[in-house]
Design a protein around this motif. Structure first.
Motif, PDB file in Angstrom:
ATOM      1  N   LYS A 130      -3.680  38.151  91.923  1.00 51.91           N
ATOM      2  CA  LYS A 130      -4.161  37.534  90.681  1.00 51.91           C
ATOM      3  C   LYS A 130      -5.612  37.091  90.934  1.00 51.91           C
ATOM      4  O   LYS A 130      -6.167  37.312  91.992  1.00 51.91           O
ATOM      5  CB  LYS A 130      -3.307  36.313  90.318  1.00 51.91           C
TER       6      LYS A 130
ATOM      7  N   ILE B 226       1.216  34.324  93.462  1.00 53.03           N
ATOM      8  CA  ILE B 226      -0.144  34.427  92.941  1.00 53.03           C
ATOM      9  C   ILE B 226      -1.007  35.482  93.643  1.00 53.03           C
ATOM     10  O   ILE B 226      -2.119  35.749  93.202  1.00 53.03           O
ATOM     11  CB  ILE B 226      -0.862  33.063  92.942  1.00 53.03           C
TER      12      ILE B 226
ATOM     13  N   TYR C 145      -2.122  33.434  83.750  1.00 48.43           N
ATOM     14  CA  TYR C 145      -0.868  33.895  84.321  1.00 48.43           C
ATOM     15  C   TYR C 145       0.284  33.256  83.548  1.00 48.43           C
ATOM     16  O   TYR C 145       0.396  32.026  83.470  1.00 48.43           O
ATOM     17  CB  TYR C 145      -0.825  33.523  85.805  1.00 48.43           C
TER      18      TYR C 145
ATOM     19  N   GLU D 251      -4.079  36.717  85.202  1.00 51.39           N
ATOM     20  CA  GLU D 251      -3.017  37.675  85.510  1.00 51.39           C
ATOM     21  C   GLU D 251      -3.399  38.882  86.347  1.00 51.39           C
ATOM     22  O   GLU D 251      -2.541  39.493  86.974  1.00 51.39           O
ATOM     23  CB  GLU D 251      -2.332  38.122  84.224  1.00 51.39           C
ATOM     24  N   LYS D 252      -4.659  39.250  86.410  1.00 46.03           N
ATOM     25  CA  LYS D 252      -5.055  40.471  87.121  1.00 46.03           C
ATOM     26  C   LYS D 252      -6.070  40.171  88.221  1.00 46.03           C
ATOM     27  O   LYS D 252      -6.853  39.233  88.107  1.00 46.03           O
ATOM     28  CB  LYS D 252      -5.627  41.489  86.141  1.00 46.03           C
TER      29      LYS D 252
END
Length: 175
Positions: A144, A141, A95, A71-72
Motif C-alpha cells: 500500500k 498494509i 484503504y 490502497e495501491k
C-alpha cells in the motif's frame, strides 16, 4: 527550535515504552510530490495496541496534516477529467477493505481502515511524533502507500469528503 525539538523527543520517549517492535517492520521512504525530493522516513512497527507510525520527516508545512494509508503501492500522478493531474492519484483511495465508503476516526469500526491520526509537523517543518493506528495490523498494509495531505483532517465526510485534508503533498510506498 531547541525547545520544540526537545518536546518532540520527550513525547517520543514517553510513547516508545508502550510498543514493542516486532520482527516485521517497514521503513518507508517519503517523497515530496512537487519537488520529487526525499523528505525522510516513516518507520512502521507493531505493538499490542495496533500499528505504530514513527515519522522522521523534514521540510513539511507546519501544523496538522491528513495522514492515510492508500490502497495501491504507487506515488505516480493520475490524469483525470479534462487533463487535471492528481499528484499520487495512482495510489487510489483510502484503504477500505470492508468497503465502508466512509471516512472517520482511526478507532471507529464503520469507516476506512486507512484513516490514521493526524500527522503533527512542528514550526520548523519536522514531523517526529509517532501515531498509533489501533485497527491496522502491520501485515495488511504491505503493498500500500502512505499519503500526507496539505491540510488537517476532521475525520468526517462533512463538510468536505475525506476529512477535507486537501491535496496530496507527500507519498511513500510500503514495501
Amino acid at each position: 527550535m531547541i525547545i520544540q525539538k526537545k518536546l518532540s523527543y520527550l513525547i517520543f520517549l514517553i510513547v516508545t515504552p508502550f510498543y514493542t517492535l516486532s520482527a516485521t517492520n517497514y521503513n518507508v521512504k517519503m517523497m515530496d510530490l512537487t519537488s520529487k525530493e526525499p523528505i525522510g522516513d516513516i518507520t512502521i512497527s507493531s505493538s499490542k495496541f495496533g500499528t505504530v507510525f514513527t515519522p522522521d520527516l523534514i521540510d513539511l508545512p507546519s501544523g496538522l496534516h491528513g495522514f492515510h494509508i492508500h490502497e495501491k503501492a504507487s506515488c505516480d500522478p493520475k490524469i483525470i477529467d479534462h487533463g487535471v493531474k492528481i499528484l499520487a492519484g495512482s495510489a487510489g483511495g483510502h484503504y477500505d477493505p470492508d468497503n465502508t465508503k466512509k471516512h472517520g476516526f482511526p478507532w471507529t469500526l464503520d469507516n476506512h481502515k486507512g484513516d490514521l491520526p493526524p500527522l503533527y509537523v512542528d514550526q520548523y517543518g519536522d514531523a517526529l511524533v509517532p501515531v498509533l493506528a489501533p485497527r491496522l495490523s502491520i501485515n495488511e498494509i504491505k503493498g500500500k502507500s502512505i499519503i500526507i495531505h496539505a491540510q488537517g483532517d476532521n475525520h468526517s465526510d462533512n463538510p468536505e469528503p475525506l476529512g477535507g485534508a486537501g491535496k496530496r503533498i507527500a507519498c511513500g510506498i510500503i514495501e
